[in-house]
Design an enzyme around this catalytic site. Structure first.
Site, mmCIF file in Angstrom:
data_model
loop_
_atom_site.group_PDB
_atom_site.id
_atom_site.type_symbol
_atom_site.label_atom_id
_atom_site.label_comp_id
_atom_site.label_asym_id
_atom_site.label_seq_id
_atom_site.Cartn_x
_atom_site.Cartn_y
_atom_site.Cartn_z
ATOM 1 N N GLU A 66 60.991 14.412 42.185
ATOM 2 C CA GLU A 66 59.829 15.493 41.421
ATOM 3 C C GLU A 66 59.925 16.573 41.472
ATOM 4 O O GLU A 66 59.276 17.475 40.641
ATOM 5 C CB GLU A 66 58.501 14.571 41.391
ATOM 6 N N HIS B 237 62.519 14.597 47.320
ATOM 7 C CA HIS B 237 61.493 14.394 46.287
ATOM 8 C C HIS B 237 62.253 14.670 44.973
ATOM 9 O O HIS B 237 62.464 15.834 44.539
ATOM 10 C CB HIS B 237 60.616 15.532 46.774
ATOM 11 N N CYS C 41 60.150 9.706 49.848
ATOM 12 C CA CYS C 41 60.202 10.269 51.090
ATOM 13 C C CYS C 41 59.546 9.350 51.931
ATOM 14 O O CYS C 41 60.257 8.457 52.518
ATOM 15 C CB CYS C 41 59.069 11.696 51.000
#
Length: 202
Positions: free
Chosen positions: A186, A184, A79
């Site tokens: 994750e 992202h 990001c």
């Protein structure tokens, strides 16, 4: 050892948890010694580009990160972290980034058909068919985005992923040991975990 750089911009816990879920040892670092000893670096982050670079300068870790990357240590920018690996940004005024890639970070052009920030899941078109980043990931798989600034699509040979939001923008790049993703991983479920695993295995 995967070392996550803490420059005081964003939640590091979710990135750490994702790598640990995959079975990797993770360390959060904020000093040069830990960065120097890293096997791989992760540069996450959310928020202001200008403030992020100010923090990196204040902490005195800029040159250490640059040296590690020049020594071919793998680095993954996530990001805001991806954007910092580029040349510069106009967010909150002109600011130089690391300059590993010759990209300019610009705000989304406001149009009636999009709202800013770009938030939520969106598809990534894999434009590099030999991509190590997207190995084992299907074309047009979706990933989770939250951002107001982006790198415009260009003809650079390092671009791995393109996403459409109003217009096309760079959602992923890889230049040898330097990887960047605008989304992202994750927070992107199985697709994101696979990408993190691909990075960890570099």
């Amino acid at each position: 050892m995967i070392t996550i750089v803490n420059y005081e911009m964003g939640n590091l816990t979710s990135v750490k948890n994702a790598f640990e879920y995959l079975g990797y040892n993770v360390k959060i670092a904020q000093n040069n010694l830990d960065i120097q000893n890293a096997d791989k670096l992760v540069l996450p982050g959310v928020g202001s580009y200008k403030m992020a670079m100010e923090n990196i300068h204040r902490l005195g870790i800029l040159k250490c990160i640059q040296k590690k990357v020049e020594q071919k240590c793998p680095i993954l920018g996530i990001c805001l972290g991806m954007q910092l690996l580029a040349k510069d940004s106009r967010e909150d005024g002109y600011t130089n980034g690391f300059g590993f890639l010759p990209y300019n970070v610009e705000k989304f052009i406001e149009k009636e058909d999009i709202s800013i920030p770009h938030m939520g899941f969106n598809d990534v078109k894999i434009v590099n068919k030999n991509s190590k980043m997207f190995f084992g990931i299907n074309d047009l798989s979706d990933f989770y985005f939250v951002h107001s600034y982006r790198i415009e699509k260009n003809k650079d040979g390092y671009i791995s992923g393109i996403t459409v939001y109003g217009s096309e923008f760079v959602s992923a790049f890889e230049k040898d040991n330097i990887w960047g993703v605008q989304f992202h991983p994750e927070k992107s479920q199985s697709n994101g975990l696979k990408l993190l695993s691909n990075f960890a295995r570099l």
